[in-house]
Scaffold this active site. Structure first.
Site, PDB file in Angstrom:
ATOM      1  N   LYS A   1      -2.098  -1.551  -3.817  1.00  0.00           N
ATOM      2  CA  LYS A   1      -2.972  -0.387  -3.769  1.00  0.00           C
ATOM      3  C   LYS A   1      -2.153   0.879  -3.856  1.00  0.00           C
ATOM      4  O   LYS A   1      -1.165   0.987  -3.132  1.00  0.00           O
ATOM      5  CB  LYS A   1      -3.751  -0.419  -2.445  1.00  0.00           C
ATOM      6  CG  LYS A   1      -4.613   0.782  -2.184  1.00  0.00           C
ATOM      7  CD  LYS A   1      -5.220   0.697  -0.804  1.00  0.00           C
ATOM      8  CE  LYS A   1      -6.027   1.943  -0.550  1.00  0.00           C
ATOM      9  NZ  LYS A   1      -6.608   1.967   0.756  1.00  0.00           N
TER      10      LYS A   1
ATOM     11  N   LYS B   1       0.863  -1.180   0.000  1.00  0.00           N
ATOM     12  CA  LYS B   1       0.000   0.000   0.000  1.00  0.00           C
ATOM     13  C   LYS B   1       0.897   1.227   0.000  1.00  0.00           C
ATOM     14  O   LYS B   1       1.694   1.438   0.912  1.00  0.00           O
ATOM     15  CB  LYS B   1      -0.907  -0.001   1.237  1.00  0.00           C
ATOM     16  CG  LYS B   1      -1.791   1.228   1.304  1.00  0.00           C
ATOM     17  CD  LYS B   1      -2.789   1.157   2.426  1.00  0.00           C
ATOM     18  CE  LYS B   1      -3.633   2.421   2.486  1.00  0.00           C
ATOM     19  NZ  LYS B   1      -4.614   2.391   3.564  1.00  0.00           N
TER      20      LYS B   1
HETATM   21  C1  PBG Z   1      -7.499   3.661   5.483  1.00  0.00           C
HETATM   22  C2  PBG Z   1      -7.815   3.400   4.068  1.00  0.00           C
HETATM   23  C3  PBG Z   1      -7.589   4.294   3.001  1.00  0.00           C
HETATM   24  C4  PBG Z   1      -8.148   3.698   1.872  1.00  0.00           C
HETATM   25  C5  PBG Z   1      -8.653   2.451   2.257  1.00  0.00           C
HETATM   26  N1  PBG Z   1      -8.417   2.279   3.620  1.00  0.00           N
HETATM   27  C6  PBG Z   1      -7.054   5.662   2.996  1.00  0.00           C
HETATM   28  C7  PBG Z   1      -5.693   5.937   3.474  1.00  0.00           C
HETATM   29  O1  PBG Z   1      -4.871   5.038   3.675  1.00  0.00           O
HETATM   30  O2  PBG Z   1      -5.430   7.111   3.703  1.00  0.00           O
HETATM   31  C8  PBG Z   1      -8.169   4.334   0.513  1.00  0.00           C
HETATM   32  C9  PBG Z   1      -9.191   3.851  -0.442  1.00  0.00           C
HETATM   33  C10 PBG Z   1      -9.434   4.722  -1.609  1.00  0.00           C
HETATM   34  O3  PBG Z   1      -8.789   5.773  -1.845  1.00  0.00           O
HETATM   35  O4  PBG Z   1     -10.341   4.365  -2.375  1.00  0.00           O
HETATM   36  N2  PBG Z   1      -6.608   2.892   6.134  1.00  0.00           N
END
Ligand code: PBG
Length: 324
Positions: free
Chosen positions: A248, A195
């Site tokens: 991601k 991520k």
């Molecule tokens: C939070 C989380 C995020 C997303 C999914 N879970 C945001 C972040 O890490 O700031 C992002 C999903 C998206 O942008 O569609 N832990």
């Protein structure tokens, strides 16, 4: 004469479809949904046209419609009232709170729906970070204890798949052990393995009002320049017992999806995130792109790169298109 004429395999729709190497199916998708307090509420996310935050009653209706379209798995995210947020994300453990209540209600109404939950502190944290903030630092090991309890509470409320999205070190193994100790040996873990600290989460943070109050997420989410690091993360998650590995965002990281696909025998998922959705929608609304074609092409690229599971805000629109 040319003996090799690749155009022969493109000469008609029938042949083109026959030789197609990658096919998308509604079954590939996990549909992210946002739940809010109240009743009768359906509020559009400004930066995500066509995506809404639903109060539980209307969320149930939305899920029912999605099930009829063939979408079977849903990732649920809560938008928590600021007054309920604190340093320790206490609200995440509240059995009467919005999220856990929503999960059990959905599961009760639709036992056939597969529910994925998000494990991270940010929706409930007054600091807006995924981990516990102490003296301006995100502390790893103390965060694990909170995440472990959160995962067990979610499993107890009906989660089929736990999705740790926090990027703390060691969390997959920690959560696996906590789940097993609590008797949830059948609850899966879909790890947010690679991520990245991405600009493409902007609209999601608008939807949940969960942006960090100070600093950014770069001390835990991955540097967007790195590939090798994704292998390290994947090896850890694999060894700690993850069932599915996720990359991601998706579109700016297709190489990383392929990298994990080629190196690990687990199913690979990709999160086609909020910003990726917003870009296509905005261009389509301006008449600058054919939104439907751009949607299908980008979803296809994610699958072609190696992801067999796609989390996408396009899931419903894609399913509708398939039905036509
Ligand atoms: C939070 C989380 C995020 C997303 C999914 N879970 C945001 C972040 O890490 O700031 C992002 C999903 C998206 O942008 O569609 N832990």
């Amino acid at each position: 004469m040319l003996s090799r004429r690749p155009r022969r395999n493109r000469k008609s729709g029938v042949i083109r479809e026959m030789v197609e190497e990658t096919r998308l199916s509604t079954k590939d998708f996990i549909f992210p949904l946002f739940v809010i307090e109240g009743t009768g509420k359906k509020v559009e996310v400004k930066s995500m046209p066509g995506i809404f935050r639903f109060s539980l009653d209307l969320l149930l209706k939305e899920i029912e419609e999605c099930l009829m379209l063939g979408i079977r798995t849903f990732a649920i995210f809560p938008a928590i009232d600021d007054s309920k947020k604190d340093k320790y994300a206490t609200e995440s453990l509240n059995g009467e709170g919005l999220y856990l209540r929503a999960l059990s209600e959905i599961k009760k109404r639709f036992p056939e729906a597969c529910l994925m939950t998000d494990v991270a502190m940010d929706p409930y944290s007054s600091d807006g970070h995924d981990g516990l903030v102490k003296d301006g630092q995100i502390v790893n090991d103390e965060t694990l204890e909170i995440l472990g309890k959160m995962a067990v509470a979610q499993a107890g409320s009906g989660a089929d798949i736990i999705g740790p999205s926090d990027m703390m070190d060691g969390r997959v193994g920690y959560i696996r052990e906590m789940l097993d100790d609590a008797g949830y040996t059948n609850t899966s873990i879909l790890a947010y393995t690679a991520k990245y600290a991405s600009a493409f989460y902007g609209p999601f943070r608008d939807a949940l009002d969960s942006a960090p109050k100070a600093g950014d997420k770069k001390t835990y989410q991955m540097d967007t320049a790195n590939r090798n690091e994704a292998l390290i993360e994947a090896e850890l998650d694999y060894n700690e017992g993850a069932d599915i590995l996720m990359v991601k965002p998706a579109l700016a990281y297709l190489d990383v999806i392929r990298l994990l696909k080629d190196n690990f025998p687990l199913p690979i998922a990709a999160y086609n995130v909020s910003g990726e959705y917003a870009m296509i929608k905005a261009a389509a609304q301006n008449g600058w792109l054919d939104g439907e074609k751009a949607m299908v092409e980008s979803l296809l690229s994610i699958k072609r790169a190696g992801a067999s599971i796609i989390l996408s805000y396009f899931a419903r629109e894609f399913a509708q298109l398939q039905k036509q």
